[in-house]
Design an enzyme around this catalytic site. Sequence first.
Site, short mmCIF file in Angstrom:
data_model
loop_
_atom_site.label_atom_id
_atom_site.label_comp_id
_atom_site.label_asym_id
_atom_site.label_seq_id
_atom_site.Cartn_x
_atom_site.Cartn_y
_atom_site.Cartn_z
N ARG A 149 0.81 -1.22 0.00
CA ARG A 149 0.00 0.00 0.00
C ARG A 149 0.85 1.28 0.00
O ARG A 149 0.41 2.34 0.44
CB ARG A 149 -0.98 0.02 1.17
CG ARG A 149 -2.07 -1.03 1.09
CD ARG A 149 -3.22 -0.70 2.02
NE ARG A 149 -4.30 -1.66 1.85
CZ ARG A 149 -4.52 -2.68 2.69
NH1 ARG A 149 -3.72 -2.86 3.73
NH2 ARG A 149 -5.53 -3.50 2.49
N LYS A 175 4.64 11.37 -11.39
CA LYS A 175 3.73 10.62 -12.26
C LYS A 175 4.33 9.24 -12.52
O LYS A 175 5.47 9.12 -12.97
CB LYS A 175 3.51 11.34 -13.59
CG LYS A 175 2.54 12.49 -13.52
CD LYS A 175 2.26 13.03 -14.91
CE LYS A 175 1.19 14.10 -14.90
NZ LYS A 175 0.91 14.63 -16.26
N GLU A 199 12.45 17.17 -24.72
CA GLU A 199 11.81 17.60 -23.48
C GLU A 199 12.49 18.85 -22.92
O GLU A 199 11.86 19.65 -22.22
CB GLU A 199 11.82 16.47 -22.45
CG GLU A 199 10.99 15.26 -22.82
CD GLU A 199 9.50 15.44 -22.54
OE1 GLU A 199 9.09 16.56 -22.16
OE2 GLU A 199 8.74 14.47 -22.71
N LYS A 228 10.20 22.53 -14.10
CA LYS A 228 9.21 21.51 -13.76
C LYS A 228 8.88 21.54 -12.27
O LYS A 228 7.72 21.39 -11.88
CB LYS A 228 9.70 20.11 -14.15
CG LYS A 228 8.63 19.05 -13.88
CD LYS A 228 8.78 17.80 -14.68
CE LYS A 228 7.53 16.92 -14.54
NZ LYS A 228 7.65 15.66 -15.27
N GLU A 240 -2.48 18.25 -11.53
CA GLU A 240 -3.15 18.78 -12.73
C GLU A 240 -4.59 19.16 -12.46
O GLU A 240 -5.48 18.90 -13.28
CB GLU A 240 -3.08 17.77 -13.89
CG GLU A 240 -1.73 17.71 -14.56
CD GLU A 240 -1.75 16.86 -15.83
OE1 GLU A 240 -2.82 16.56 -16.36
OE2 GLU A 240 -0.66 16.47 -16.27
N ARG A 265 -0.20 22.45 -14.56
CA ARG A 265 0.69 21.33 -14.86
C ARG A 265 0.38 20.74 -16.22
O ARG A 265 1.26 20.13 -16.85
CB ARG A 265 0.59 20.26 -13.76
CG ARG A 265 1.56 19.11 -14.01
CD ARG A 265 1.74 18.20 -12.83
NE ARG A 265 2.68 17.14 -13.15
CZ ARG A 265 3.19 16.28 -12.28
NH1 ARG A 265 2.83 16.33 -11.01
NH2 ARG A 265 4.05 15.36 -12.67
N ASN A 309 2.30 18.92 -20.83
CA ASN A 309 1.91 17.96 -21.85
C ASN A 309 2.00 18.52 -23.27
O ASN A 309 1.50 17.90 -24.21
CB ASN A 309 0.48 17.47 -21.59
CG ASN A 309 0.37 16.65 -20.33
OD1 ASN A 309 1.13 15.72 -20.11
ND2 ASN A 309 -0.56 17.02 -19.46
N HIS A 326 2.36 16.23 -26.20
CA HIS A 326 2.14 14.85 -25.78
C HIS A 326 0.85 14.25 -26.32
O HIS A 326 0.80 13.05 -26.58
CB HIS A 326 2.17 14.76 -24.26
CG HIS A 326 3.56 14.85 -23.68
ND1 HIS A 326 4.36 15.96 -23.86
CD2 HIS A 326 4.30 13.99 -22.94
CE1 HIS A 326 5.52 15.77 -23.25
NE2 HIS A 326 5.50 14.58 -22.69
N HIS A 370 1.52 11.02 -28.18
CA HIS A 370 1.04 9.71 -27.73
C HIS A 370 0.26 9.00 -28.84
O HIS A 370 0.32 7.77 -28.96
CB HIS A 370 0.15 9.87 -26.50
CG HIS A 370 0.91 10.20 -25.26
ND1 HIS A 370 0.29 10.57 -24.08
CD2 HIS A 370 2.25 10.21 -24.99
CE1 HIS A 370 1.22 10.79 -23.15
NE2 HIS A 370 2.41 10.59 -23.69
N HIS A 430 9.74 7.88 -27.42
CA HIS A 430 8.82 8.83 -26.80
C HIS A 430 9.23 10.28 -27.06
O HIS A 430 8.40 11.10 -27.45
CB HIS A 430 8.74 8.57 -25.29
CG HIS A 430 7.92 9.59 -24.56
ND1 HIS A 430 6.55 9.72 -24.74
CD2 HIS A 430 8.28 10.54 -23.65
CE1 HIS A 430 6.10 10.69 -23.97
NE2 HIS A 430 7.12 11.20 -23.30
#
Length: 360
Positions: free
Chosen positions: A114, A136, A178, A220, A230, A235, A239, A242, A246, A260
């Site tokens: 957990r 993330k 990036e 960042k 977000e 934030r 992206n 992205h 993606h 990527h």
Amino acid sequence: MIRIPVALGDRSYDVAIAAGGLARAGELLAPYLRGRTIVVTDSDVAATQLPRLACPNIEPIILPAGEATKSWAQLAALCDRLLALEVERGEHIVALGGGVIGDLAGFAAAIVKRGMGFVQIPTTLLAQVDSSVGGKTAINTGAGKNLVGAFHQPAFVLIDPLALDTLPARQLAAGYAEVVKYGLIDDPAFFGWCEAHGAALMAGDADARIHAIATSVSAKARIVAEDERETSGRRALLNLGHTFGHALEAETGFSDRLLHGEAVAAGMALAFAFSASTGRCPGADAARVAAHLRACGLPFDLASAGIDAAGATLAAHMAHDKKKAGGRVPFILARGVGAAYVDSDVTLADIAAFLDAGRG
């Protein structure tokens, strides 16, 4: 050594940038280790960087290299391995590698017992300037990229720029996309720096690399501190490129056909081109972005990314975007270099038509 704080209350942590940091890892990671160092890495990094990691009693977990490792099967295998090692909630695992390892190890840390701690030691430029910071974590599924995951902040991030010396040129360029992103979001002066110094960075200039990493991480960290999950939209600017990117990755099956960072580069150029085609930003700015990416050997449109899919096909990939709300996918568009913003009024039909025009 440069230390950059990520201010998140009781989840705050430092990002340390230290040339030769892997050789000092035992000292720098001492607060997070309890007699052994459980290191999650991949087969490529195990050969090049694991021998340089000076930590006590290393217990390596070596996974296959490549984007395909961000899967249910590898997540299950990693969790089983951690449990077989009888990890305790108070222990920290170490993610040594690029974005794939960081995402997978971080997600496992979020769910095993957990939730347990983890430390990021990113070894690719992309991971050093982006994915290792911000918490993330995720895996890919058949429906799309990063659709199953959790926000789980690391306890510490150690960046050793010397790790980039063994990085293949293609991987280095993909990570550089990036870096460029931070200039395009809200720092036009930094984009100008990239235009002037990007070639030196990729040729091995140590000062250029450290400046790019520190500037990117600082940007960042500031954005994450303002909007960790977000919720405010701030934030979401990270992206940029992205949503397009993606979709391109999905079209290539998340394979080495398109890395990527390469997909993000093409995605940023497409976001600027779409913005220019609809009067949102000057055409000269879109051309400037494409020209810099092209000069760096990065994709700057569909053709250079090796994509010949119909606009509707790519838009269908975007329909699975995790940021979708109210039936609409928000896009990060631009009013110019350094002026990115969130636009929720664009339809996928608009995007499909634009992409079809680009194919022509």
